[in-house]
Design a protein around this motif. Sequence first.
Motif, PDB file in Angstrom:
ATOM      1  N   ASN A 176      39.868  34.170  41.387  1.00 48.37           N
ATOM      2  CA  ASN A 176      40.137  35.569  41.025  1.00 48.37           C
ATOM      3  C   ASN A 176      39.162  36.472  41.760  1.00 48.37           C
ATOM      4  O   ASN A 176      38.193  36.002  42.373  1.00 48.37           O
ATOM      5  CB  ASN A 176      40.043  35.774  39.506  1.00 48.37           C
ATOM      6  N   VAL A 177      39.398  37.762  41.678  1.00 53.03           N
ATOM      7  CA  VAL A 177      38.600  38.709  42.445  1.00 53.03           C
ATOM      8  C   VAL A 177      37.154  38.768  41.974  1.00 53.03           C
ATOM      9  O   VAL A 177      36.243  39.043  42.762  1.00 53.03           O
ATOM     10  CB  VAL A 177      39.248  40.114  42.401  1.00 53.03           C
ATOM     11  N   TRP A 178      36.901  38.478  40.685  1.00 52.82           N
ATOM     12  CA  TRP A 178      35.540  38.549  40.162  1.00 52.82           C
ATOM     13  C   TRP A 178      34.693  37.385  40.686  1.00 52.82           C
ATOM     14  O   TRP A 178      33.536  37.576  41.073  1.00 52.82           O
ATOM     15  CB  TRP A 178      35.566  38.563  38.635  1.00 52.82           C
ATOM     16  N   MET A 179      35.287  36.202  40.687  1.00 49.29           N
ATOM     17  CA  MET A 179      34.589  35.049  41.262  1.00 49.29           C
ATOM     18  C   MET A 179      34.370  35.250  42.754  1.00 49.29           C
ATOM     19  O   MET A 179      33.290  34.947  43.293  1.00 49.29           O
ATOM     20  CB  MET A 179      35.414  33.785  41.008  1.00 49.29           C
ATOM     21  N   TYR A 180      35.377  35.795  43.406  1.00 50.55           N
ATOM     22  CA  TYR A 180      35.309  36.063  44.844  1.00 50.55           C
ATOM     23  C   TYR A 180      34.182  37.044  45.159  1.00 50.55           C
ATOM     24  O   TYR A 180      33.371  36.823  46.063  1.00 50.55           O
ATOM     25  CB  TYR A 180      36.653  36.602  45.307  1.00 50.55           C
ATOM     26  N   ALA A 181      34.113  38.136  44.396  1.00 49.28           N
ATOM     27  CA  ALA A 181      33.070  39.149  44.625  1.00 49.28           C
ATOM     28  C   ALA A 181      31.681  38.583  44.349  1.00 49.28           C
ATOM     29  O   ALA A 181      30.715  38.884  45.066  1.00 49.28           O
ATOM     30  CB  ALA A 181      33.332  40.372  43.756  1.00 49.28           C
ATOM     31  N   GLY A 182      31.562  37.744  43.314  1.00 46.49           N
ATOM     32  CA  GLY A 182      30.267  37.132  43.008  1.00 46.49           C
ATOM     33  C   GLY A 182      29.772  36.236  44.130  1.00 46.49           C
ATOM     34  O   GLY A 182      28.584  36.269  44.497  1.00 46.49           O
ATOM     35  N   LEU A 183      30.675  35.438  44.690  1.00 49.57           N
ATOM     36  CA  LEU A 183      30.294  34.561  45.803  1.00 49.57           C
ATOM     37  C   LEU A 183      29.996  35.365  47.068  1.00 49.57           C
ATOM     38  O   LEU A 183      29.140  34.980  47.864  1.00 49.57           O
ATOM     39  CB  LEU A 183      31.401  33.544  46.058  1.00 49.57           C
TER      40      LEU A 183
END
Length: 524
Positions: A176-183
């Motif tokens: 998802n976009v939140w996991m993507y942004a965190g990485l």
Amino acid sequence: MADPNPLLSQDDEEAEAAPPLTEGKRQCPSLDDTIEHCIGEFGWTQILQITLVSFAWFFDAQQIFISIFTDAEPKWSCKNSNFSPSCNGNSNPCQLPRDSWSWDFPASTSIISEWSLECAGSIITGLPESAFFSGSLVGGFALASLSDSALGRKNMLVLSILLMSLTGVLTALSTNVWMYAGLRFIAGFCRASIGACALVLATELVGKKWRENVGIIGFICFTLGFLALPLIAYLFQGYSWRLIYLWTCVPAMFYSIAVFFGVRESPRWLFIMGRKHEFAETLRSIAAPANQSSLTQSFFGRCSEWDEKKQETDIFSALKILMAKGWSCRRLLAVMVVGFGHGIIYYGMPLGLGNLSFDLYLSVTLNALSEFPASLLAFLIIGKLDRKGSVLGLSLLSGACSVCCVLVRWKALQIVLELMSYLSACTAFDIVSIYTLELFPTCVRNSAVAMARQSLVFGGALGSVLAAVGRKKGLLLSYGVFGVTICICGLFVVCLPETKGRVLCDTIEEEERKNAAFDQNYGV
């Protein structure tokens, strides 16, 4: 008297027979003279090591600009105009029934289509790239002095590339976009020191004559990495965006291993840290064969006055030294303001190319290609003109062209002005990178360059937000702000001293002595 622990393996008879570096059989030259004598000539060993070090920029460029393609909004088309008469090429898909239109390529080609972000606000769609630049900012401040103290240039470079590439591989597994942004934030944090370490290490492996030219090699490698990105994205057009991450990050992992085993540490840093045995071995390994015979055990033993240059450092000592001196604070602040202005265009413009009425793959390729003449121009300007006037003129030209992009409507002229603005900013950025190296001594050089580059990244973070806003609100809030900002920030270069032709200093005291001598000679 020689050290109890021999620096080199030659015996004293060979040492006495070795030609001295200065007049007088027993006279010891300065540390600067010795380093210049040993590595002043550009040999094959230096060429190979510098090329390997500079290639770090190749992978850094790809991770900086990868979101141009992975986070792009794909093209879409109406399924049946008879079924939905309001559906046409100018329609907003968010205002249409979802079953009346479809993506032209599979949804997996972009995070926008895969995670249904087409109707999300600019804050959400721009979040991953903003997170990347925010991570770079945090990492830059947190890691800035490690390469000047505990880890050194080479180890910091290897660690940064390895962690960045591993994080990139994990990014391809995002759900998802939140996991993507965190990485993406973690990737930005890890890569924060790559540019500074690669630039400083490459320039400290050569003499003064080649220092400026070596810096340009890194910029060319950055351009090659940027240029390879649209090619990779085009080859995987219609396939998952995750493949782009894998094809750019896995080779970087192998590259970090090659740097660890194939590159020597900076001899200047080794000596400043008191590691004289490694310092001597490094000089011998990269020196021209004709100069190696001078570097004997008894020669280094005679040079006891060099011990005065040794400087014990902890993790934050370099930053403390920078902040403790008024002149270094003023220089650093001015460089950071100038870098912020360049960063907003250098990173913001490529991210905003989707806002122009031009093919994305072609416009990104043209921007990447424009960095080749930028590197050539920087090479010519650095050798012929002073630093201050060059940076100021290029900054004003870049800003003027960026503002003109807002005023014109003919798309061919618009892309020409965009390229001129980007070319000028790239050239100015290349010159400022070399300029910053010359403004600070060895003991704080990497920290100063890292801090200056963080201001560049901060400009990029703001530029990415403005690029996202420009998709919704128009070019005035992206390209217009880009132009005004670089013009204002470029004016701060007048606060810096000119450094063209200067010899690099190693300690704060040495820098201050040279500044005092300059002020006395010119009545400042």
